[in-house]
Design an enzyme around this catalytic site. Structure first.
Site, PDB file in Angstrom:
ATOM      1  N   GLY A   7       0.819  -1.208   0.000  1.00 46.16           N
ATOM      2  CA  GLY A   7       0.000   0.000   0.000  1.00 46.16           C
ATOM      3  C   GLY A   7       0.853   1.258   0.000  1.00 46.16           C
ATOM      4  CG  ASP A   8      -1.196   4.895   0.553  1.00 46.96           C
ATOM      5  OD1 ASP A   8      -1.289   4.008   1.428  1.00 46.96           O
ATOM      6  OD2 ASP A   8      -2.013   5.823   0.437  1.00 46.96           O
ATOM      7  CG  ASN A   9       0.260   5.232   4.664  1.00 45.21           C
ATOM      8  OD1 ASN A   9       0.745   6.356   4.702  1.00 45.21           O
ATOM      9  ND2 ASN A   9      -1.046   5.031   4.601  1.00 45.21           N
ATOM     10  CB  ALA A  12       5.312   6.271   2.412  1.00 51.91           C
TER      11      ALA A  12
END
Length: 264
Positions: A7-9, A12
């Site tokens: 996922g994006d997090n 990140a």
């Protein structure tokens, strides 16, 4: 090659080097997230931290708020201000915006769990009803949401020496300093700003090298490629930290008072 991605997090986390104990990342976009590395699951009985898995065979306990830079974007649109001018106006206002407090729940809120909440601006008077005060208070409120997450991590015995910022808010020197003062932690900003995309790139490189039979450590890979932006890094200021502790208490008091109304 096909890898599992994330996922994006989770991406990140890789793209900010959040791959070992003691690491903390704050993502300041339309919504806000605060997440940390853990080598074991973190289950928060108060429901403020989500018990996510990471994308590097560990866990990524995470706080999410629905209203971060959206709060200032709403005001910028209302006042028809560009980003430079709105920052100038907010920077000219002292900490605490002369008594103005904002609960920036334009999208309802996930943490605290108040999906039907609305934004509230409290404490307006003849002196603080200005564009700068409203903008400053909205910025502070966004960081107060992240501070709630920091306190939740500390409740679970997790401590940090610094926080890495990513997202649109990390490009603002004012917001970086505000994060340092409200969270009481040194703020680190990286030269690479698209950290989620960069994390996906690093993960792809990691998977490719492993598939080629090469020895490859994801932590070392991140360390090799992630460089600090020294111009944006900042330290908490002692007097400001103390001031924001009191302002945050007022913020939480206002939130507690209005929560029964929001739940209706």
């Amino acid at each position: 090659l096909v890898s599992s991605g994330g996922g994006d997090n989770m991406m990140a986390a890789i793209g900010t080097g959040n791959l070992r104990p003691g690491c903390l990342t704050a993502s300041m976009g339309t919504s806000g997230t605060l997440f940390a590395y853990s080598d074991k699951p973190v289950v928060d009985k108060q429901g403020e931290l989500a018990a996510f898995c990471s994308s590097n065979d560990a866990w990524l306990p995470l706080l999410c708020t629905m209203n971060c830079t959206v709060a200032t974007e709403q005001l910028r649109s209302l006042f028809d201000l560009d980003l430079k001018r709105s920052t100038q106006l907010a920077a000219a206002v002292p900490e605490g915006a002369d008594g103005l407090l904002t609960l920036p729940f334009y999208n309802g809120e996930r943490t605290p769990n108040l999906p039907n909440a609305k934004a509230t601006i409290f404490g307006l008077d003849m002196d603080n009803t200005t564009q700068g005060h409203l903008l400053r208070s909205a910025m502070e409120a966004a960081v107060f949401g992240l501070k709630t997450g920091l306190l939740a991590f500390q409740r679970h015995g997790m401590e940090f020496e610094q926080v890495t910022l990513t997202g649109g808010g990390s490009r603002s020197a004012l917001w970086c300093q505000m994060c340092a003062d409200v969270l009481g932690l040194p703020v680190k900003v990286l030269q690479e700003r698209e950290n989620a995309a960069f994390g996906a790139l690093l993960q792809a490189l990691w998977c490719y090298r492993r598939a080629q039979g090469q020895s490859c450590d994801l932590e070392k890979l991140a360390d090799q490629h992630l460089l600090l932006d020294e111009s944006k890094c900042c330290l908490p200021r002692k007097e400001s930290v103390l001031a924001y502790q009191m302002i945050y208490e007022k913020y939480t008091s206002l939130l507690k008072t209005l929560t029964p109304i929001y739940k209706q």
